[in-house]
Design a protein around this motif. Structure first.
Motif, PDB file in Angstrom:
ATOM      1  N   SER A 262      -1.461   5.353   3.485  1.00  0.00           N
ATOM      2  CA  SER A 262      -2.727   4.613   3.471  1.00  0.00           C
ATOM      3  C   SER A 262      -3.202   4.299   4.888  1.00  0.00           C
TER       4      SER A 262
ATOM      5  N   VAL B  36       0.854  -1.189   0.000  1.00  0.00           N
ATOM      6  CA  VAL B  36       0.000   0.000   0.000  1.00  0.00           C
ATOM      7  C   VAL B  36       0.890   1.240   0.000  1.00  0.00           C
TER       8      VAL B  36
ATOM      9  N   GLU C 110      -5.769   1.081  -4.389  1.00  0.00           N
ATOM     10  CA  GLU C 110      -5.527   1.103  -2.940  1.00  0.00           C
ATOM     11  C   GLU C 110      -4.503   0.060  -2.478  1.00  0.00           C
TER      12      GLU C 110
END
Length: 245
Positions: free
Chosen positions: A111, A107, A166
């Motif tokens: 995040s 990630v 994401e």
């Protein structure tokens, strides 16, 4: 280990032993940048198996796991090296694993995703290599997040970045290498799966051929061949699978 002539014939319908090699998993196979020749643990095993059968080896090289699996499943190759998966097992007879490999999530540094459990929520998009073991596994396991398939495992992080996704999922070492080229990325703290890497041959070759390949894998593990290959190619993060003898 003695190989019956009928088994050799089952493995070599074209007169050569054709090995399906997947370059999409850098732990097991890579391409020399100068010569273009493939090298790695799976190539070492392929050569050892050809030597055992006393036949000529032909390497059929693919850039993705999906293409490599198709070649064996469609009898265009005589054996290959794959992550064990029930879907693949419909056409391919797998041996026991010879190597265990970890799968991780990647990630962005900022995040809010801190744990594996936080990945599977609505709105999260997870990049995977199309047809890879991660693709097959996460397609079954993720219930709320969506999957975005990159053309290959090598393209996962690029897809993750270009599409502003994401999460990226893949082989830990591949993700670490790619993340090292870009600032502001991090791996989550624990693996989400362990991939059992095995050898496999088309089920159409018969039980005796599958049994011979399985016996070969056990011999390679217990003799130290697999462990030596991992050390020789400087592979970290993968271990020899336990023997099933």
């Amino acid at each position: 280990m003695q190989i019956d002539p009928s088994v050799v014939a089952a493995f070599t319908p074209t007169g050569k032993l054709r090995a399906s090699i997947n370059l999409g998993n850098p732990i097991l196979a890579n391409k020399d940048p100068e010569s273009g020749e493939p090298f790695g643990v799976s190539i070492d095993l392929a050569r050892a198996f050809a030597s055992k059968l006393r036949v000529e080896l032909e390497l059929i090289v693919f850039d993705t796991a999906g293409k490599s699996v198709e070649a064996v499943g469609e009898d265009r190759a005589d054996f290959g090296f794959f992550a064990v998966d029930p879907l693949r097992g419909e056409k391919i007879a797998f041996t026991a694993p010879y190597v265990l490999i970890e799968g991780f999530y990647l990630v962005r540094e900022h995040s809010s995703i801190k744990t594996n459990e936080a990945v599977d929520v609505p709105g999260n998009r997870v990049a995977v290599g199309k047809g890879s073991a991660y693709d097959l596994f996460l397609t079954r396991e993720l219930k709320r997040a969506s999957i975005v398939r990159a053309p290959s495992s090598q393209a996962v992080v690029q897809t993750f970045l270009e599409q502003n996704l994401e999460v990226a999922a893949g082989v830990k070492q591949q993700l670490e290498a790619d993340a090292g080229k870009t600032t502001g990325l991090r791996l989550l703290g624990e693996r989400f799966m362990v991939i059992a890497q095995a050898m496999g041959t088309p089920k159409s070759r018969g039980h005796a051929a599958a049994a011979a390949l399985a016996e070969f894998v056990e011999e390679m593990k217990t003799s130290g061949f697999v462990a030596d290959a991992l050390r020789r190619h400087k592979i970290a993060g993968a271990g020899v699978a336990p023997s099933v003898r």
